[in-house]
Design a protein around this motif. Sequence first.
Motif, PDB file in Angstrom:
ATOM      1  N   GLN A   1       0.839  -1.197   0.000  1.00 59.09           N
ATOM      2  CA  GLN A   1       0.000   0.000   0.000  1.00 59.09           C
ATOM      3  C   GLN A   1       0.876   1.249   0.000  1.00 59.09           C
ATOM      4  N   ALA A   2       0.587   2.161  -0.915  1.00 55.66           N
ATOM      5  CA  ALA A   2       1.359   3.389  -1.046  1.00 55.66           C
ATOM      6  C   ALA A   2       0.870   4.423  -0.044  1.00 55.66           C
TER       7      ALA A   2
ATOM      8  N   GLY B   1     -10.980   6.296  -3.168  1.00 55.08           N
ATOM      9  CA  GLY B   1     -10.060   5.206  -2.881  1.00 55.08           C
ATOM     10  C   GLY B   1      -8.825   5.587  -2.087  1.00 55.08           C
ATOM     11  N   THR B   2      -8.639   6.863  -1.794  1.00 59.44           N
ATOM     12  CA  THR B   2      -7.509   7.301  -0.984  1.00 59.44           C
ATOM     13  C   THR B   2      -8.028   7.728   0.384  1.00 59.44           C
TER      14      THR B   2
ATOM     15  N   TYR C   1      -1.826   7.294  -4.143  1.00 53.58           N
ATOM     16  CA  TYR C   1      -1.626   6.788  -2.782  1.00 53.58           C
ATOM     17  C   TYR C   1      -2.887   6.124  -2.243  1.00 53.58           C
ATOM     18  N   ASP C   2      -2.664   5.081  -1.465  1.00 50.46           N
ATOM     19  CA  ASP C   2      -3.760   4.456  -0.736  1.00 50.46           C
ATOM     20  C   ASP C   2      -4.081   5.266   0.520  1.00 50.46           C
ATOM     21  N   TYR C   3      -3.029   5.846   1.119  1.00 50.33           N
ATOM     22  CA  TYR C   3      -3.178   6.646   2.336  1.00 50.33           C
ATOM     23  C   TYR C   3      -2.362   7.918   2.222  1.00 50.33           C
TER      24      TYR C   3
ATOM     25  N   ALA D   1      -4.058  17.775  -3.163  1.00 47.17           N
ATOM     26  CA  ALA D   1      -3.451  17.230  -4.379  1.00 47.17           C
ATOM     27  C   ALA D   1      -2.925  15.817  -4.151  1.00 47.17           C
ATOM     28  N   LEU D   2      -2.324  15.572  -2.988  1.00 42.76           N
ATOM     29  CA  LEU D   2      -1.840  14.228  -2.669  1.00 42.76           C
ATOM     30  C   LEU D   2      -2.999  13.234  -2.610  1.00 42.76           C
ATOM     31  N   VAL D   3      -4.106  13.656  -2.018  1.00 41.55           N
ATOM     32  CA  VAL D   3      -5.273  12.783  -1.918  1.00 41.55           C
ATOM     33  C   VAL D   3      -5.889  12.544  -3.291  1.00 41.55           C
TER      34      VAL D   3
END
Length: 162
Positions: free
Chosen positions: A87-88, A127-128, A109-111, A102-104
């Motif tokens: 999981q990223a 999904g994040t 990423y998963d988290y 932006a990261l989300v």
Amino acid sequence: MLIGIVSDTHDDLDLVEAAVDRFESADVDAVIHCGDFVAPFSAAPFDGGFDFYAVQGNNDGEWSLQPQIDEFGRYLGEMGELTFDGQAVAVYHGTSQPVVDALVECGSYDYVLHGHTHEQVHEERDGTVRINPGGIAIPPAQDPAEIALLDTDTGEVEFERP
């Protein structure tokens, strides 16, 4: 895998020691600090029986954390990318909400783990999962700090007061 998440401890050694005790009693595999230790001495208690990762916060003293943390863990700088059980995970202090968003929203990423606001957050977007464990209460008379426990096998997130 069980991951402990903490942020914004701001040199509160009682909080740091309580968080470390809780992480050890939960038998976490790793702990991630999302920034704002403030001074290097408050990072030392995280030298425990788990893998340790940390990002830089936005308070004075954060720039001098790398040598302290690199003695027992991994200092990721301003932002880091980790992988647990395939999981990223993105880790960022959270100083800029547009960067957090932006990261989300980028879908990589998963988290996304962050701090800065001292407010607990657990949300999923496309999904994040975004997690902010909270931090010391500001002003200190408010409720005590939160930590989070993330089980990467089940996706379960629990918030606790250490």
